[in-house]
Design a protein around this motif. Structure first.
Motif, PDB file in Angstrom:
ATOM      1  N   LEU A 180       0.726  -0.999  -0.027  1.00 41.73           N
ATOM      2  CA  LEU A 180       0.290   0.189   0.072  1.00 41.73           C
ATOM      3  C   LEU A 180       0.904   0.930   0.290  1.00 41.73           C
ATOM      4  O   LEU A 180       2.553   1.076   0.464  1.00 41.73           O
ATOM      5  N   LEU A 204      -9.577  18.171   0.573  1.00 38.03           N
ATOM      6  CA  LEU A 204     -10.140  17.054  -1.054  1.00 38.03           C
ATOM      7  C   LEU A 204     -10.267  17.738  -1.672  1.00 38.03           C
ATOM      8  O   LEU A 204     -11.343  17.820  -2.883  1.00 38.03           O
ATOM      9  N   VAL A 223      -7.683  15.664  -7.738  1.00 43.77           N
ATOM     10  CA  VAL A 223      -8.292  14.050  -8.974  1.00 43.77           C
ATOM     11  C   VAL A 223      -6.897  13.853  -9.851  1.00 43.77           C
ATOM     12  O   VAL A 223      -7.014  12.502  -9.909  1.00 43.77           O
ATOM     13  N   ILE A 237      -3.903  12.127  -7.833  1.00 45.72           N
ATOM     14  CA  ILE A 237      -4.370  10.748  -7.668  1.00 45.72           C
ATOM     15  C   ILE A 237      -4.261   9.657  -8.756  1.00 45.72           C
ATOM     16  O   ILE A 237      -4.251   8.934  -8.975  1.00 45.72           O
ATOM     17  N   GLU A 285      -2.384   6.588  -8.825  1.00 44.29           N
ATOM     18  CA  GLU A 285      -2.972   5.488  -9.203  1.00 44.29           C
ATOM     19  C   GLU A 285      -2.987   4.435 -10.350  1.00 44.29           C
ATOM     20  O   GLU A 285      -2.581   3.372 -10.079  1.00 44.29           O
ATOM     21  N   GLY A 326      -1.578  -0.339  -3.529  1.00 43.48           N
ATOM     22  CA  GLY A 326      -3.156  -0.126  -3.746  1.00 43.48           C
ATOM     23  C   GLY A 326      -2.962   1.554  -3.291  1.00 43.48           C
ATOM     24  O   GLY A 326      -1.572   1.749  -2.141  1.00 43.48           O
ATOM     25  N   THR A 327      -3.972   2.671  -3.391  1.00 43.02           N
ATOM     26  CA  THR A 327      -3.446   3.670  -3.344  1.00 43.02           C
ATOM     27  C   THR A 327      -4.429   4.042  -2.500  1.00 43.02           C
ATOM     28  O   THR A 327      -5.731   4.409  -2.328  1.00 43.02           O
ATOM     29  N   VAL A 328      -3.750   5.200  -0.981  1.00 46.34           N
ATOM     30  CA  VAL A 328      -5.318   4.997   0.092  1.00 46.34           C
ATOM     31  C   VAL A 328      -4.686   6.725  -0.103  1.00 46.34           C
ATOM     32  O   VAL A 328      -3.640   7.095   0.401  1.00 46.34           O
ATOM     33  N   VAL A 329      -6.345   6.858  -0.539  1.00 48.20           N
ATOM     34  CA  VAL A 329      -5.753   8.543  -0.539  1.00 48.20           C
ATOM     35  C   VAL A 329      -6.089   8.627   0.789  1.00 48.20           C
ATOM     36  O   VAL A 329      -8.274   8.708   1.295  1.00 48.20           O
ATOM     37  N   ALA A 380     -15.613  13.314 -10.014  1.00 51.12           N
ATOM     38  CA  ALA A 380     -14.999  12.319  -8.388  1.00 51.12           C
ATOM     39  C   ALA A 380     -14.340  12.421  -7.104  1.00 51.12           C
ATOM     40  O   ALA A 380     -14.742  11.851  -6.746  1.00 51.12           O
ATOM     41  N   VAL A 381     -13.809  13.543  -7.273  1.00 50.62           N
ATOM     42  CA  VAL A 381     -13.159  13.859  -6.501  1.00 50.62           C
ATOM     43  C   VAL A 381     -14.270  13.901  -5.204  1.00 50.62           C
ATOM     44  O   VAL A 381     -13.573  14.394  -4.175  1.00 50.62           O
ATOM     45  N   ILE A 437     -15.517  10.543  -3.218  1.00 54.02           N
ATOM     46  CA  ILE A 437     -13.352  10.384  -2.601  1.00 54.02           C
ATOM     47  C   ILE A 437     -13.367  10.951  -1.514  1.00 54.02           C
ATOM     48  O   ILE A 437     -13.585  10.854   0.194  1.00 54.02           O
ATOM     49  N   ARG A 438     -13.725  12.721  -1.463  1.00 55.01           N
ATOM     50  CA  ARG A 438     -13.644  13.588  -0.183  1.00 55.01           C
ATOM     51  C   ARG A 438     -14.730  12.756   0.712  1.00 55.01           C
ATOM     52  O   ARG A 438     -14.269  12.885   2.289  1.00 55.01           O
ATOM     53  N   GLU A 441     -13.464   9.119   2.217  1.00 54.59           N
ATOM     54  CA  GLU A 441     -12.508   9.970   3.246  1.00 54.59           C
ATOM     55  C   GLU A 441     -12.375   9.986   4.654  1.00 54.59           C
ATOM     56  O   GLU A 441     -12.584   9.854   5.232  1.00 54.59           O
ATOM     57  N   THR A 477      -8.801   4.828   2.583  1.00 55.79           N
ATOM     58  CA  THR A 477      -9.489   4.294   1.675  1.00 55.79           C
ATOM     59  C   THR A 477      -8.809   4.275   0.081  1.00 55.79           C
ATOM     60  O   THR A 477      -7.846   5.090   0.261  1.00 55.79           O
ATOM     61  N   VAL A 478      -8.466   3.039   0.101  1.00 56.87           N
ATOM     62  CA  VAL A 478      -8.221   2.567  -1.044  1.00 56.87           C
ATOM     63  C   VAL A 478      -8.453   3.366  -3.147  1.00 56.87           C
ATOM     64  O   VAL A 478      -9.483   2.758  -3.118  1.00 56.87           O
ATOM     65  N   VAL A 479      -7.960   3.888  -3.333  1.00 58.73           N
ATOM     66  CA  VAL A 479      -8.245   4.929  -4.686  1.00 58.73           C
ATOM     67  C   VAL A 479      -8.497   3.823  -5.763  1.00 58.73           C
ATOM     68  O   VAL A 479      -7.020   3.899  -6.045  1.00 58.73           O
TER      69      VAL A 479
END
Lengths: 337, 337
Positions: A64, A72, A78, A81, A85, A94-97, B77-78, B81-82, B85, B95-97
C-alpha cells in the motif's frame, strides 16, 4: 548503515534511563508516555538515526502507499490521484487517499492508521506536515516523497514540483508578444515557494522586455476564485487599468473573468487573461482559457515511481525534480484593443 | 446461515469431481485452472452459496475499503472521494482508490490486488463491473455498495443514487416559471438509468404545464462538454431555436455556453441554461451556472457508512437509497427576451 552502526531499542532505553517498553511506546507513537520522556527518547532516536526494522507484514499482504492531501477540495487533487493510481495499480500496489485538513489531530490519527495498515510509502501533496510527524515517518522507516512543496522540505526528502518560474516567464512573455505593456499579476500566497517563483518569472519577462514591475498592478490572491474576482475588481478600479492580466492559478483566472463579465467587459477583447495549472475545466471556460500547463498527473506518476523505488531501497538520483510547464494558448488572450 | 448449511471447499471439490487445491485456486481467482473447470466450480460455488471465511488478517491489520471508479477523469470523482474518505478516516479505515478503465484486464488485476490486501469492503462508482467479478466478490464475502448505478444492479446489492427524476422536473419547472415555452434538452446517454430519469422529469414538468415534448428540441449528449457544444450548436441551427435549455450535466451546460459565446449570444439574455450536478467549478463559470445539485459528497459518505455497517454484519434498511437533489439558481437563467 553498516551493521555496527545499528542502534536498538535496548540501546536507546539504556541511554535514556527508561524501560524498553517505554521506548517501544514512543517508537509506535502511543500516547501513554509523558511529554518529557517522549522528548528525551525522540531526541536519542534522532541522534542515533534509529530506524524501525521493516515490518514483516509486507511479505504477507499486498503493498500500500498513502497519498495525503491537506484537503480534497482542490480541483487538481483528482489529477494527482490519477497519476499516482496509474503507477501504483500497475505495480499491484493500493493507493490509500487521505486528507488531514491541516489539523494536527487529523494528522496524528492518520499517522496511527498508517502504522496500523503498515503502509509502505507516503506521498504528501502540498501539505505542511508537522516536523514531529516527519520525524515519526523517519523512525518508522516509511519512505516519503513530497509533491509541489509549499515550503522548504528537509534536504533528504525527495520533492517533485513544476517549473513555476519558467511558467510565470512564459505566461508574461506571451502577453508581451501580443503587444501588451500594462500587464497585471494576481499573485499566489507569498509564503508558498511556487507563488514566489511565478512572480519572479513574471518580473523576469517584464525586465527582459525593458519594463519594470509596476507594483500597483500586482494584487494578492490565495489561488481560490474569490480572490481572483476581488483582485480583478481592484485592478479595474485603478485610474489606468491594465490591458492584460496573469493570474497565478486557473481558479483565480476564472474569478477574474467573472469580474470582467459583471462589468460588461469581454475577454479577450477588453482584457486578456492567462491562468496557471491547466485544470481540465478551463478547456471549457467561456472563453477557453490560455494558461500554463502543470503536468499534475505526471507529477503524481513520478512521485509514485520514486516512493516505490525508495521502498525497494533505491535512492533517487536527485532529491528535487521540477517537471516542465508549458504555455497552452486558447481564446482568452489577444492583442490590446 | 445455519451451521448445517455451510458448504466447504471439500464438498465443492467432491461434487465437481476435482481436487481441493483446484477449488481453492478458483476461489482465490488464480489463472491456472481450465475455463471449463472454472465454470463448473463457480457454478457449484454459486449454487451452494459458498462464502470464503473472513480473513484472519483483519484482526492484525487496520481496515481498508476499496473505492473503485471506472475512470478518474471525472470532475465529480473527487467529490465522492472526499465524502468516502471523511467517513472512513473517522472510523480509522483507509480508502484505497482505484480506476479500472472499463477494461476487463484492469478489473481482474484490481480483483487480485483487492484479495491480496484483504480489503474489507468495496464501493463501486458508476462502473459496470462484469458479472463474474460481482460473483467473485460474493464468494470472497466482501460487501459491495454501488454509487449512482448506471444499469440495473443485482437486487441484493445496496445502491445509492440521487433523485434524478425530481432534479429534471425542478430544472424544467424553473425555466417554465420564468416564462419559457420552447425549452430544449441536451440529454445524457440513454443506456444510463440516470439519463432516462432526468429526461422523464423534464417531460413530466412540460406535461404538467400543458405542453408536450417537441422531439426536435431534444438532442443527444454523453455528459462531456464536447457533446453540449455540439448539441447547442444543432439547436441554434433550428429554424425556430429554443429560448432555454436544460443540459443533463454541468459539463454539457459549459459546452453549450461556449457554443453560444462563439455565436455572439449571451447567457442568460439570449438563452437560459440549466445544468445538472453542481460541480464546484460552475460556481465560477461565466456566468455562474443555475443547476441541479447532486449531493455527491453525501452520497460518498452514505456509501462508506453502508459498506462499513455491512462489514460488521448489519444489513441496510433499504437496498436502494436516493438522496435528494436541489435546484441552485445562479446567473445563467432569466425570463425570455
Amino acid at each position: 548503515m553498516a551493521a555496527h552502526d545499528k542502534v536498538t531499542i535496548t540501546d536507546i532505553a539504556r541511554r535514556a534511563g527508561v524501560s524498553v517498553p517505554t521506548v517501544s511506546r514512543v517508537v509506535n507513537g502511543r500516547s501513554d508516555v509523558s511529554p518529557q520522556t517522549r522528548a528525551r527518547v525522540e531526541e536519542l532516536l534522532r541522534e542515533h538515526g534509529y530506524r524501525k526494522r521493516p515490518a514483516t507484514a509486507s511479505a504477507t499482504r499486498a503493498a500500500l502507499l498513502d497519498l495525503v492531501f491537506n484537503d480534497l477540495d482542490s480541483p487538481w487533487a483528482v489529477e494527482i490521484i490519477r497519476g499516482v493510481e496509474e503507477v501504483a495499480h500497475a505495480a499491484g500496489v493500493g493507493t490509500v487517499v487521505s486528507a488531514i485538513h491541516g489539523r494536527s489531530g487529523d494528522a496524528r490519527e492518520w499517522m496511527r492508521n498508517l502504522r496500523a495498515r503498515a503502509s509502505d510509502g507516503v506521498i504528501l501533496v502540498t501539505s505542511a506536515l508537522e516536523p514531529t510527524l516527519h520525524e515519526q515517518l523517519r523512525i518508522l522507516g516509511v519512505p516519503l516523497v513530497v509533491v509541489d512543496p509549499t515550503g522548504s522540505p528537509a534536504a533528504d526528502t525527495p520533492t517533485i514540483g513544476a517549473a513555476n518560474w519558467s511558467g510565470g516567464l512564459a505566461a508574461t512573455e506571451h502577453l508581451l508578444s501580443l503587444g501588451h505593456r500594462r500587464i497585471a499579476l494576481i499573485a499566489g500566497p507569498p509564503r508558498l515557494l511556487c507563488s514566489r517563483a511565478r512572480y519572479d518569472g513574471y518580473r523576469a519577462a517584464l525586465e527582459a522586455a525593458g519594463l519594470s514591475v509596476d507594483e500597483t498592478l500586482v494584487v494578492p490572491g490565495d489561488f481560490h476564485p474569490e480572490s481572483g474576482f476581488a483582485g480583478c475588481t481592484a485592478l479595474l478600479d485603478l485610474p489606468d487599468p491594465p490591458t492584460a492580466l496573469f493570474a497565478a492559478s486557473d481558479q483565480m483566472a476564472l474569478g477574474a473573468i467573472e469580474a470582467l463579465r459583471r462589468r460588461g467587459l469581454r475577454v479577450p477583447e477588453d482584457m486578456s487573461v492567462v491562468g496557471f495549472d491547466d485544470l481540465p475545466e478551463v478547456r471549457w471556460s467561456s472563453p477557453p482559457l490560455t494558461t500554463v500547463r502543470q503536468p499534475l498527473a505526471d507529477m503524481g506518476k513520478l512521485a509514485a515511481r520514486t516512493v516505490l523505488a525508495l521502498t525497494h531501497g533505491a535512492r533517487p538520483d536527485t532529491p528535487r525534480v521540477e517537471l516542465g510547464t508549458e504555455l497552452v494558448v486558447r481564446a482568452s488572450t489577444a492583442p490590446p484593443a
